[in-house]
Design an enzyme around this catalytic site. Sequence first.
Site, PDB file in Angstrom:
ATOM      1  CG  ASP A  15      -2.106   0.950   1.046  1.00 25.05           C
ATOM      2  OD1 ASP A  15      -2.365   1.371  -0.100  1.00 25.05           O
ATOM      3  OD2 ASP A  15      -2.784   1.256   2.035  1.00 25.05           O
ATOM      4  N   GLY A  16       0.307   2.327  -0.513  1.00 22.38           N
ATOM      5  CA  GLY A  16       0.972   3.617  -0.501  1.00 22.38           C
ATOM      6  C   GLY A  16       0.050   4.680   0.035  1.00 22.38           C
ATOM      7  CD  GLU A  54      -1.607   2.428  -3.425  1.00 22.76           C
ATOM      8  OE1 GLU A  54      -1.176   1.266  -3.215  1.00 22.76           O
ATOM      9  OE2 GLU A  54      -2.601   2.891  -2.832  1.00 22.76           O
ATOM     10  CG  ASP A  76      -5.599   0.037  -1.560  1.00 23.16           C
ATOM     11  OD1 ASP A  76      -4.644   0.423  -2.255  1.00 23.16           O
ATOM     12  OD2 ASP A  76      -5.807   0.450  -0.405  1.00 23.16           O
ATOM     13  CG  HIS A 130      -9.983   2.417   4.440  1.00 23.85           C
ATOM     14  ND1 HIS A 130      -9.019   2.512   5.417  1.00 23.85           N
ATOM     15  CD2 HIS A 130      -9.568   3.232   3.427  1.00 23.85           C
ATOM     16  CE1 HIS A 130      -8.090   3.366   5.034  1.00 23.85           C
ATOM     17  NE2 HIS A 130      -8.397   3.806   3.830  1.00 23.85           N
ATOM     18  CG  ASP A 140      -4.347   2.593   5.173  1.00 21.04           C
ATOM     19  OD1 ASP A 140      -4.223   3.253   4.132  1.00 21.04           O
ATOM     20  OD2 ASP A 140      -4.867   3.056   6.216  1.00 21.04           O
TER      21      ASP A 140
END
Length: 249
Positions: A15-16, A54, A76, A130, A140
């Site tokens: 994740d970024g 990302e 994501d 989320h 995250d």
Amino acid sequence: MKKTEHIQSHVIYSDGACSGNPGPGGWAFIHWNPSDKVIERSGYEPQTTNNRMEMTAALEALLQVPPEASVILYTDSVYVIRGITQWVFGWRKRDWKTAEGKDVTNRDLWEKLSGACINKKIDWRYIPGHKGFAGNERVDLLAVAQSQRTPLSPYSGPSIAYHFELFPLPEKIPLPEMKSYKNTSSENKAKSFYLSYVNGVLVRHTTWEQCQACVRGVSQARFKKVSSEEEARATIKAWGLDPSLYSNL
């Protein structure tokens, strides 16, 4: 964490995050390997974009995987998955030009990411952010913490001592329909807005300039660019605030 599945592949969550987009950014990944060890890594960039973070997260994770390995990678980022599994082949044929003849944005990272995929069997899997998936939620937090210069202590050790449930693996989720990812530095600008939390006050801003004026020079200020009402509520929750505060904005 107790693993009950028989998995031969390396499992990665990446994740970024970016505060400002462009602005300070963070990347992170969680890597479970078949020897049943979990490794967390994260990093910081002072001036970057969310898409670059990302991409960097996925790149850094794949660089830890040995050649010939099989990988299941959860992200994501629709941008990363579409780019590495679809767009990159056309870009290469056109000497890194888009169909419109423009230079490909983030070419440097696309080339590095492509190189990191060589001699690996990678199953790119979309996971919505989320939504309560432990691996995605944890990665995250790691990325956001880096973007805010409050990095969390990374874990490295046996999976049995890891506090986040990576297994059972999430079921495959179809990739969402494409948003408008044109080759431009402005990503969904019209739909995006900013949140800041300064001295106990939560504020919604239309532009980065407004947000920046509010948070500049303030110790412990929190701020983030969000692209939807759902992301805004999730951000407020991640900050440990009462979600009802958002209804008053």
